[in-house]
Enzyme design. Structure first.
Site, mmCIF file in Angstrom:
data_model
loop_
_atom_site.group_PDB
_atom_site.id
_atom_site.type_symbol
_atom_site.label_atom_id
_atom_site.label_comp_id
_atom_site.label_asym_id
_atom_site.label_seq_id
_atom_site.Cartn_x
_atom_site.Cartn_y
_atom_site.Cartn_z
ATOM 1 N N GLU A 22 29.163 46.739 49.007
ATOM 2 C CA GLU A 22 29.939 45.556 49.392
ATOM 3 C C GLU A 22 31.240 45.475 48.610
ATOM 4 O O GLU A 22 32.277 45.085 49.151
ATOM 5 C CB GLU A 22 29.122 44.279 49.168
ATOM 6 N N TYR A 54 45.937 19.716 53.864
ATOM 7 C CA TYR A 54 44.886 20.701 54.186
ATOM 8 C C TYR A 54 45.410 22.117 54.029
ATOM 9 O O TYR A 54 44.657 23.032 53.689
ATOM 10 C CB TYR A 54 44.285 20.468 55.578
ATOM 11 N N GLU A 74 27.311 31.572 46.360
ATOM 12 C CA GLU A 74 27.231 30.319 45.611
ATOM 13 C C GLU A 74 28.372 30.211 44.586
ATOM 14 O O GLU A 74 28.952 29.147 44.390
ATOM 15 C CB GLU A 74 25.887 30.220 44.867
ATOM 16 N N LYS A 100 28.946 34.570 55.730
ATOM 17 C CA LYS A 100 29.001 36.025 55.552
ATOM 18 C C LYS A 100 28.306 36.652 56.763
ATOM 19 O O LYS A 100 27.106 36.924 56.740
ATOM 20 C CB LYS A 100 28.288 36.387 54.246
#
Length: 123
Positions: A22, A54, A74, A100
């Site tokens: 990854e 934003y 996380e 993901k």
């Protein structure tokens, strides 16, 4: 308070994940957030300085996701939430979701995601 500023599915290419592959190959992630902001003054005055941009919050999220590497979704979500709370004083609370879609799982799936909520009251 029930006012929210939401951004949905910012796409980024990054190298987050526990696996070595990854980090080497990278993949697409989507970041969404929901900021709780009292928008009454901005709504009544039509003045951006009384609200939160934003676009600026999106820049923060993309900047963190593309310049830092995290093993865990996380940790990425936590970094984004903490940075937005630290830099946008009108944001009372924020929910950050990281998707993901190409998570390395040996099953057919549509998506893996982590969603966290942080607030000034609990900071």
């Amino acid at each position: 308070m029930s006012d929210h500023i939401r951004v949905h599915r910012l796409a980024v290419f990054a190298r987050h994940g526990v696996l070595t592959e990854e980090a080497a190959i990278g993949q697409r992630f989507f970041i969404s957030f929901d900021a709780v902001v009292d928008t009454r003054a901005a709504g009544e005055s039509d003045d951006l300085t009384k609200s939160v941009s934003y676009a600026d919050m999106a820049d923060v999220a993309v900047g963190i996701a593309t310049t830092r590497r995290f093993n865990l979704l996380e940790a990425l979500a936590e970094a984004i939430a903490g940075n937005i709370l630290a830099n946008f004083p009108l944001v009372e609370a924020i929910t950050v979701r990281v998707d993901k879609p190409s998570a390395p799982v040996q099953h057919v799936l549509d998506n893996v995601s982590v969603e966290i909520t942080r607030s000034r009251a609990n900071a």
